[in-house]
Design a protein around this motif. Sequence first.
Motif, PDB file in Angstrom:
ATOM      1  N   ALA A   1      13.304  31.346  -4.111  1.00  0.00           N
ATOM      2  CA  ALA A   1      12.064  30.205  -5.543  1.00  0.00           C
ATOM      3  C   ALA A   1      11.912  28.467  -4.774  1.00  0.00           C
ATOM      4  O   ALA A   1      11.256  28.657  -4.972  1.00  0.00           O
ATOM      5  CB  ALA A   1      12.662  30.232  -6.840  1.00  0.00           C
TER       6      ALA A   1
ATOM      7  N   PRO B   1       9.697  29.043  -1.484  1.00  0.00           N
ATOM      8  CA  PRO B   1       9.891  30.372  -0.789  1.00  0.00           C
ATOM      9  C   PRO B   1       9.044  30.031   0.523  1.00  0.00           C
ATOM     10  O   PRO B   1       7.832  29.080   1.241  1.00  0.00           O
ATOM     11  CB  PRO B   1       8.134  30.426  -2.518  1.00  0.00           C
ATOM     12  CG  PRO B   1       8.851  29.624  -3.133  1.00  0.00           C
ATOM     13  CD  PRO B   1       9.193  28.378  -2.165  1.00  0.00           C
TER      14      PRO B   1
ATOM     15  N   LYS C   1      -0.167  31.900  -2.046  1.00  0.00           N
ATOM     16  CA  LYS C   1       1.450  31.384  -2.630  1.00  0.00           C
ATOM     17  C   LYS C   1       1.671  32.315  -3.711  1.00  0.00           C
ATOM     18  O   LYS C   1       2.717  32.590  -3.540  1.00  0.00           O
ATOM     19  CB  LYS C   1       0.870  30.122  -3.404  1.00  0.00           C
ATOM     20  CG  LYS C   1       0.842  29.149  -2.310  1.00  0.00           C
ATOM     21  CD  LYS C   1      -0.116  27.062  -2.445  1.00  0.00           C
ATOM     22  CE  LYS C   1       0.394  25.926  -2.122  1.00  0.00           C
ATOM     23  NZ  LYS C   1      -0.731  26.405  -0.600  1.00  0.00           N
ATOM     24  N   SER C   2       1.051  32.711  -4.181  1.00  0.00           N
ATOM     25  CA  SER C   2       1.089  33.670  -5.519  1.00  0.00           C
ATOM     26  C   SER C   2       2.157  34.404  -4.756  1.00  0.00           C
ATOM     27  O   SER C   2       3.238  35.454  -5.354  1.00  0.00           O
ATOM     28  CB  SER C   2       0.779  34.222  -6.341  1.00  0.00           C
ATOM     29  OG  SER C   2       0.654  33.353  -7.469  1.00  0.00           O
TER      30      SER C   2
ATOM     31  N   ARG D   1       5.684  34.286  -3.763  1.00  0.00           N
ATOM     32  CA  ARG D   1       6.368  33.645  -4.502  1.00  0.00           C
ATOM     33  C   ARG D   1       6.830  35.476  -5.418  1.00  0.00           C
ATOM     34  O   ARG D   1       7.665  35.623  -5.903  1.00  0.00           O
ATOM     35  CB  ARG D   1       6.179  32.537  -5.869  1.00  0.00           C
ATOM     36  CG  ARG D   1       5.726  31.494  -5.218  1.00  0.00           C
ATOM     37  CD  ARG D   1       4.464  30.703  -6.355  1.00  0.00           C
ATOM     38  NE  ARG D   1       4.757  29.556  -6.081  1.00  0.00           N
ATOM     39  CZ  ARG D   1       4.256  28.742  -6.372  1.00  0.00           C
ATOM     40  NH1 ARG D   1       2.547  29.578  -7.229  1.00  0.00           N
ATOM     41  NH2 ARG D   1       3.728  27.643  -5.788  1.00  0.00           N
TER      42      ARG D   1
ATOM     43  N   THR E   1       9.953  37.225  -3.749  1.00  0.00           N
ATOM     44  CA  THR E   1      10.840  36.016  -2.905  1.00  0.00           C
ATOM     45  C   THR E   1      12.315  37.654  -3.910  1.00  0.00           C
ATOM     46  O   THR E   1      11.972  38.318  -4.565  1.00  0.00           O
ATOM     47  CB  THR E   1      11.050  35.182  -3.830  1.00  0.00           C
ATOM     48  OG1 THR E   1      10.331  34.725  -5.547  1.00  0.00           O
ATOM     49  CG2 THR E   1      10.668  33.870  -2.732  1.00  0.00           C
TER      50      THR E   1
ATOM     51  N   TRP F   1      11.713  33.829  -7.420  1.00  0.00           N
ATOM     52  CA  TRP F   1      10.950  33.058  -8.292  1.00  0.00           C
ATOM     53  C   TRP F   1      10.404  34.280 -10.240  1.00  0.00           C
ATOM     54  O   TRP F   1       9.768  34.818  -9.099  1.00  0.00           O
ATOM     55  CB  TRP F   1       9.667  32.378  -7.923  1.00  0.00           C
ATOM     56  CG  TRP F   1       9.420  30.999  -7.796  1.00  0.00           C
ATOM     57  CD1 TRP F   1       9.196  30.352  -7.084  1.00  0.00           C
ATOM     58  CD2 TRP F   1       7.483  31.193  -8.486  1.00  0.00           C
ATOM     59  NE1 TRP F   1       7.862  29.297  -8.609  1.00  0.00           N
ATOM     60  CE2 TRP F   1       7.155  29.807  -8.981  1.00  0.00           C
ATOM     61  CE3 TRP F   1       7.139  32.019  -9.658  1.00  0.00           C
ATOM     62  CZ2 TRP F   1       5.977  29.650  -9.261  1.00  0.00           C
ATOM     63  CZ3 TRP F   1       6.119  32.267 -10.754  1.00  0.00           C
ATOM     64  CH2 TRP F   1       5.304  30.523 -10.704  1.00  0.00           C
TER      65      TRP F   1
END
Length: 518
Positions: A204, A207, A232-233, A236, A239, A259
């Motif tokens: 988190a 990442p 990016k999402s 996340r 993770t 995350w």
Amino acid sequence: MSPTRRSLLAGAGTAVATPVVLPAAAARAASYTPAHYVGAPLLSAQGRHLVGRFSYGVTPALARQVRDAGGPRAWFEGQLDPASVPDPGTGAYLSWWPSLARGPKELADRNEAGVEGGWEVMLDYARWVLMRRMGSRRQLLETMTELWENHFNVPADGDASFTYRKDYGDTIRAQALGRFEDLLRAAVLHPAMLIYLDNAISTAKHPNENLGRELLELHTVGRGAYTEDDVKSSARILTGYAVDVWRTWEASYKASTHWRGPVQVMEFTDPNPDADGRPVAERYLSYLAHHPATAQRVARRLAVKFVGDDPPQALVDQLADVYLAHDTEIRPVLRALVASPAFASSVGVKVRDPGEDLVATYRALRVTVARPPTGSPGEKYTANAMLWQAASLGCMPFSWPRPDGQPIDNDSWATPSRLLASMDIHLGMAGGWWPKAGIAYHQPAWWVPEFPIRFNLLVDHLAQQLLHRRSDAALLEACCLAVDLAPTERITRDHPLVQWNMPRLLTTFLDSPAFLTR
């Protein structure tokens, strides 16, 4: 190989052939109608096409299996249910390379102690897979496993991912003919993939975007369908999936490193409030598997592999619709593909890649490969040395260094250097010259069905045995040219062809466009 023969063979596969001056025997063959030798029944042209695309070469033994199954389409249906196909020959191969049965921690410890390098074990993994492709009766399963191991590429020689690479291949084989959603989940969340694309150490706080990006770019929707914010999402969401690399090598889910907070990837949104992010990841992967862009990519990949490099968009659209209508099931897509006019009209347009060429050569020559001994003497044995043959053709299995996987198009493997390398391997094996240890080749007289026999009848017999088709004027001409014999030459057991020139004749079939395509 003489320049004359090389020019003729090159001309058979290109639009413009180099002019050649043919010996008298070949000149007579050019206008000669080949006689047909009475052998075992052959599959129809379309039957050979279907079986050849979903196998590593149509051999007399495979043709018998197809006939016993009720014909090519019945064989194909049976192959779609691999558990129903007895496969007694492949079980013993695993014991040839004992370290393939070791767990991740033991493999890592042996590598660290200098007992056995991870790269050595992975060379054995490639050898094991080549032997499976040669000997398995579940030919369609092996071709599909290769396709998906390539699509979800994890190079076998990674410094850490090698510890889980054999299990990764087994996982893909188990899912190769099921739902793509299940395959996607199993491959992306497997420890080998987590290690290779750095998700094993993604947290988190920090990442890592590698797996999140390749999941979108290579495994599912493709470039242009997502943004950098989506990447990016994506990272996340993934993770929490971890592997304790360099210590216990255990794979686990660590909720403390997941995350938390809202995520959005394209139209997928989730508040993601819980420490345990596995349910979110499951929903996310299901969303990607069912996305229309993923359906198009899966459909196109199958069409490129089994139809042609530039498949009709109408076919791709049809296969994508079938994929979505059947909840990402692969079997219905394959059925629709082989039933299409595009598949029927694509005979002979796909070039065999290096691995396919090597496996098909072993199968066509019907050699017997022995278990290699342990220790340094075993390095020279065929079961081990065949890997260097694959390397000489341009690519060993599982050695492609990038996550995009080995190319499946013709242009990548239709180069002069590749052709010359193939010809070298074909001639060496046709003559029984290399590999030499741990392999049993058939003697020249074994290839002659009866003595005496006219040369043109022998050519037709060999065409049936090696290419599973009748000879034609072009093939007869090439054979006459290769060994400087007339079509009506009488071949006896003491004939020079049998005594010392059979390798040139056999390799003429193996070098032909009919063999180098599938």
